[in-house]
Design a protein around this motif. Structure first.
Motif, PDB file in Angstrom:
ATOM      1  N   MET A 156       0.805  -1.188   0.000  1.00  0.00           N
ATOM      2  CA  MET A 156       0.000   0.000   0.000  1.00  0.00           C
ATOM      3  C   MET A 156       0.856   1.263   0.000  1.00  0.00           C
ATOM      4  O   MET A 156       0.415   2.294  -0.475  1.00  0.00           O
ATOM      5  CB  MET A 156      -0.934   0.029   1.192  1.00  0.00           C
ATOM      6  CG  MET A 156      -2.024  -1.009   1.090  1.00  0.00           C
ATOM      7  SD  MET A 156      -3.336  -0.961   2.346  1.00  0.00           S
ATOM      8  CE  MET A 156      -2.587  -0.305   3.755  1.00  0.00           C
ATOM      9  N   ALA A 157       2.064   1.197   0.512  1.00  0.00           N
ATOM     10  CA  ALA A 157       2.918   2.376   0.563  1.00  0.00           C
ATOM     11  C   ALA A 157       3.914   2.381  -0.586  1.00  0.00           C
ATOM     12  O   ALA A 157       4.950   2.999  -0.519  1.00  0.00           O
ATOM     13  CB  ALA A 157       3.647   2.423   1.899  1.00  0.00           C
ATOM     14  N   ILE A 198       0.645   1.173 -12.491  1.00  0.00           N
ATOM     15  CA  ILE A 198      -0.292   0.322 -11.759  1.00  0.00           C
ATOM     16  C   ILE A 198      -0.761  -0.747 -12.734  1.00  0.00           C
ATOM     17  O   ILE A 198      -1.386  -0.453 -13.735  1.00  0.00           O
ATOM     18  CB  ILE A 198      -1.493   1.132 -11.248  1.00  0.00           C
ATOM     19  CG1 ILE A 198      -1.014   2.214 -10.304  1.00  0.00           C
ATOM     20  CG2 ILE A 198      -2.496   0.221 -10.562  1.00  0.00           C
ATOM     21  CD1 ILE A 198      -2.099   3.173  -9.864  1.00  0.00           C
ATOM     22  N   SER A 199      -0.412  -1.988 -12.441  1.00  0.00           N
ATOM     23  CA  SER A 199      -0.747  -3.056 -13.369  1.00  0.00           C
ATOM     24  C   SER A 199      -2.048  -3.749 -12.998  1.00  0.00           C
ATOM     25  O   SER A 199      -2.665  -4.388 -13.829  1.00  0.00           O
ATOM     26  CB  SER A 199       0.393  -4.078 -13.432  1.00  0.00           C
ATOM     27  OG  SER A 199       0.626  -4.626 -12.149  1.00  0.00           O
ATOM     28  N   ASN A 230      -6.554  -4.561  -5.943  1.00  0.00           N
ATOM     29  CA  ASN A 230      -6.221  -4.466  -4.523  1.00  0.00           C
ATOM     30  C   ASN A 230      -6.166  -3.035  -4.001  1.00  0.00           C
ATOM     31  O   ASN A 230      -5.645  -2.796  -2.929  1.00  0.00           O
ATOM     32  CB  ASN A 230      -4.888  -5.163  -4.255  1.00  0.00           C
ATOM     33  CG  ASN A 230      -4.992  -6.650  -4.503  1.00  0.00           C
ATOM     34  OD1 ASN A 230      -6.027  -7.248  -4.228  1.00  0.00           O
ATOM     35  ND2 ASN A 230      -3.948  -7.237  -5.041  1.00  0.00           N
ATOM     36  N   ARG A 231      -6.698  -2.111  -4.741  1.00  0.00           N
ATOM     37  CA  ARG A 231      -6.672  -0.725  -4.280  1.00  0.00           C
ATOM     38  C   ARG A 231      -7.666  -0.521  -3.140  1.00  0.00           C
ATOM     39  O   ARG A 231      -8.680  -1.214  -3.037  1.00  0.00           O
ATOM     40  CB  ARG A 231      -6.959   0.234  -5.417  1.00  0.00           C
ATOM     41  CG  ARG A 231      -8.369   0.129  -5.921  1.00  0.00           C
ATOM     42  CD  ARG A 231      -8.591   1.000  -7.102  1.00  0.00           C
ATOM     43  NE  ARG A 231      -9.912   0.652  -7.636  1.00  0.00           N
ATOM     44  CZ  ARG A 231     -10.590   1.359  -8.459  1.00  0.00           C
ATOM     45  NH1 ARG A 231     -10.083   2.474  -8.908  1.00  0.00           N
ATOM     46  NH2 ARG A 231     -11.762   0.988  -8.885  1.00  0.00           N
ATOM     47  N   ALA A 276      -9.461   4.161 -14.951  1.00  0.00           N
ATOM     48  CA  ALA A 276      -9.956   2.887 -14.426  1.00  0.00           C
ATOM     49  C   ALA A 276      -9.417   2.573 -13.035  1.00  0.00           C
ATOM     50  O   ALA A 276     -10.103   1.956 -12.231  1.00  0.00           O
ATOM     51  CB  ALA A 276      -9.604   1.759 -15.389  1.00  0.00           C
ATOM     52  N   CYS A 277      -8.208   2.991 -12.735  1.00  0.00           N
ATOM     53  CA  CYS A 277      -7.609   2.679 -11.436  1.00  0.00           C
ATOM     54  C   CYS A 277      -7.761   3.800 -10.416  1.00  0.00           C
ATOM     55  O   CYS A 277      -7.302   3.671  -9.285  1.00  0.00           O
ATOM     56  CB  CYS A 277      -6.133   2.339 -11.608  1.00  0.00           C
ATOM     57  SG  CYS A 277      -5.870   0.764 -12.451  1.00  0.00           S
ATOM     58  N   ALA A 278      -8.384   4.879 -10.796  1.00  0.00           N
ATOM     59  CA  ALA A 278      -8.579   5.992  -9.861  1.00  0.00           C
ATOM     60  C   ALA A 278      -9.744   5.701  -8.927  1.00  0.00           C
ATOM     61  O   ALA A 278     -10.766   5.158  -9.348  1.00  0.00           O
ATOM     62  CB  ALA A 278      -8.844   7.281 -10.633  1.00  0.00           C
ATOM     63  N   CYS A 279      -9.597   6.084  -7.697  1.00  0.00           N
ATOM     64  CA  CYS A 279     -10.707   5.962  -6.755  1.00  0.00           C
ATOM     65  C   CYS A 279     -11.701   7.099  -6.948  1.00  0.00           C
ATOM     66  O   CYS A 279     -12.899   6.916  -6.773  1.00  0.00           O
ATOM     67  CB  CYS A 279     -10.191   5.982  -5.323  1.00  0.00           C
ATOM     68  SG  CYS A 279      -9.265   4.504  -4.863  1.00  0.00           S
TER      69      CYS A 279
END
Length: 123
Positions: free
Chosen positions: A1-2, A8-9, A13-14, A106-109
């Protein structure tokens, strides 16, 4: 996480917060008072796609509009897209536009405003 990886593949797990973000924009008269506009539009300049928003029942200050919210995040690139915001002041017929850069992906919260004004004044 850090981790400080640039790539980001796998987004599975975000860990994201449950908040919902939105970006608002205000049209004002020359004295700074919010004014409603006609022909309000938001266009993603990268895709040419218009952003349509259902605002029924939503109470915002006069002249204030939701540009994008987290439901639009997958339509945006991670690097940020130029978003054109336009409106016409019915009383004078004057049309004003500005560009705001907003990131998502796609990977952004959440969506994130990168640059651009929050307000635009009519003359």
């Amino acid at each position: 996480m850090a981790c400080h990886k640039k790539e980001i593949s796998d987004c599975r797990n975000r860990i994201c917060t449950t908040e919902s973000r939105s970006i608002v924009f205000t049209f004002t008269d020359k004295s700074g008072t919010g004014v409603a506009v006609k022909d309000y539009s938001v266009v993603n300049m990268r895709t040419g796609e218009s952003v349509k928003r259902n605002v029924s029942g939503l109470s915002l200050a006069p002249g204030t509009y939701i540009v994008l919210d987290d439901s639009d995040r997958n339509k945006l690139s991670a690097e940020g897209d130029d978003i054109k915001i336009s409106g016409k002041l019915e009383a004078t017929g004057q049309t004003k536009s500005t560009i705001m850069k907003v990131a998502g992906g796609a990977c952004a919260c959440h969506i994130q405003k990168i640059s651009g004004a929050d307000k635009l004044a009519f003359d």
